[in-house]
Design a protein around this motif. Structure first.
Motif, PDB file in Angstrom:
ATOM      1  N   PRO A 169       0.812  -1.228   0.000  1.00 13.40           N
ATOM      2  CA  PRO A 169       0.000   0.000   0.000  1.00 13.40           C
ATOM      3  C   PRO A 169       0.842   1.273   0.000  1.00 13.40           C
ATOM      4  O   PRO A 169       0.501   2.237  -0.701  1.00 13.40           O
ATOM      5  CB  PRO A 169      -0.816  -0.119   1.296  1.00 13.40           C
ATOM      6  N   GLU A 172       1.767   2.061  -3.372  1.00 10.91           N
ATOM      7  CA  GLU A 172       0.676   1.938  -4.366  1.00 10.91           C
ATOM      8  C   GLU A 172       1.081   0.943  -5.457  1.00 10.91           C
ATOM      9  O   GLU A 172       0.877   1.171  -6.647  1.00 10.91           O
ATOM     10  CB  GLU A 172       0.324   3.301  -4.967  1.00 10.91           C
ATOM     11  N   GLN A 211      -6.448  -0.614  -6.036  1.00 11.04           N
ATOM     12  CA  GLN A 211      -6.149   0.740  -6.511  1.00 11.04           C
ATOM     13  C   GLN A 211      -4.660   1.043  -6.641  1.00 11.04           C
ATOM     14  O   GLN A 211      -4.169   2.070  -6.158  1.00 11.04           O
ATOM     15  CB  GLN A 211      -6.820   1.772  -5.605  1.00 11.04           C
ATOM     16  N   PRO A 212      -3.933   0.130  -7.295  1.00 11.34           N
ATOM     17  CA  PRO A 212      -2.494   0.398  -7.475  1.00 11.34           C
ATOM     18  C   PRO A 212      -2.240   1.481  -8.518  1.00 11.34           C
ATOM     19  O   PRO A 212      -3.053   1.676  -9.431  1.00 11.34           O
ATOM     20  CB  PRO A 212      -1.956  -0.949  -7.965  1.00 11.34           C
ATOM     21  N   ARG A 213      -1.131   2.162  -8.381  1.00 14.86           N
ATOM     22  CA  ARG A 213      -0.629   3.024  -9.465  1.00 14.86           C
ATOM     23  C   ARG A 213       0.373   2.246 -10.311  1.00 14.86           C
ATOM     24  O   ARG A 213       0.551   2.514 -11.492  1.00 14.86           O
ATOM     25  CB  ARG A 213       0.078   4.269  -8.892  1.00 14.86           C
TER      26      ARG A 213
END
Ligand SMILES: [Zn+2]
Length: 299
Positions: A169, A172, A211-213
């Protein structure tokens, strides 16, 4: 969870070269496995490595890269049971004094892959080291790296059963194993075993929900970036396209040719061919043992 005292994490990716292989594809080009990506997530002192590769040569190249980072490697995480992602784990665990970690489901799959080594992997690739399964589970599927949490997310069946991703987290970041691909042909055999592409699509949804970048795909073209939105969209599109071709193409060869025409820059045609032979083999010969079809598709 990051605290004010915690140090910043960084990640870096090493893409290993495929091992040598004999044989040719239907279009005459030499067979070659896909590039394999390992991720090092590190703080100021410690590091965690993912998917340590298959052969002794790969372990040496990857290990030298890890050593160059100057961190203490605490854990080696394995995303899923396929041997290309972990047969070399023991060599790296020994070199760095690290623990090997996976989910309980993945550990069971690792046992299965170790058991079929002589029937499949060792017939294609030389130089796979001894591969006892030493992986252990961790409480709650969570690892800690310098006060940052690394979470193992179980996402089910994708290109094998019981696959997982590693979610970081504070970066990300999702290290996606074979759930997400990046510029490389996907291994499509498993949808034949589970009756379609639905489970894989559900797994992609689970990755997106984190919700990864950044997404690191286990098989990637190293010239491409780790953009999460792009890699997730392209992986979905590749499956949609595969499902369409399965309806419109009458044979494995026609599917293979159509796929490489649509994706001329994708790497990993050998894995495409193996997967597609299983897709059509299982569809056209439902009476046969699917596991035998998988093996013969590689040989
Ligand atoms: Zn793989």
């Amino acid at each position: 969870m990051s605290t004010t005292e915690s140090t910043t994490l960084t990640y870096d990716v090493f893409v290993n070269d495929p091992p040598p292989q004999d044989g040719v594809l239907p279009n005459g080009e030499p067979k070659l496995f896909s590039p394999m990506a390992s991720t090092l997530i590190y703080g100021t002192a410690d590091a965690v490595l993912t998917d340590p590769g298959m052969t002794t040569d790969q372990a040496r190249a990857l290990g030298d890269w890890v050593a160059s980072k100057g961190r203490n490697l605490t854990d080696i995480f394995v995303t899923h049971g396929h041997g290309d992602h972990w047969f070399a784990a023991g060599l790296l665990a020994e070199r760095f004094g690290a623990r090997v970690v996976a989910s309980a489901g993945t550990i069971a799959q690792m046992e299965g892959n170790a058991a079929t080594r002589s029937l499949l992997w060792d017939k294609i690739y030389a130089g796979i080291p001894p591969s006892p399964v030493t992986a252990v589970t961790v409480p709650d599927n969570r690892l800690t790296l310098e006060a940052h949490e690394l979470v193992i997310a179980e996402v089910g069946s994708t290109d094998s059963d019981d696959t997982t991703v590693l979610h970081v987290p504070d970066l990300e970041l999702v290290v996606a194993g074979d759930v997400i691909y990046n510029g490389v042909h996907m291994y499509l055999a498993q949808p034949a075993m589970v009756g379609g592409f639905g489970p894989w699509r559900a797994a992609i949804d689970k990755v997106e929900a984190l919700q990864p970048r950044h997404v690191v795909a286990g098989h990637q073209n190293k010239a491409l970036d780790d953009d999460a939105a792009r890699t997730i969209a392209e992986t979905r599109e590749y499956l949609d396209d595969a499902e369409e071709l399965l309806r419109t193409e009458n044979s494995a060869i026609d599917f293979f040719n159509a796929k490489i025409e649509r994706y001329p820059d994708h790497l990993g045609r050998t894995v495409l061919w193996a997967g597609v032979q299983t897709l059509y083999g299982v569809r056209d010969h439902p009476e046969e043992d699917a596991r035998r079809i998988v093996v013969s598709s590689w040989l």
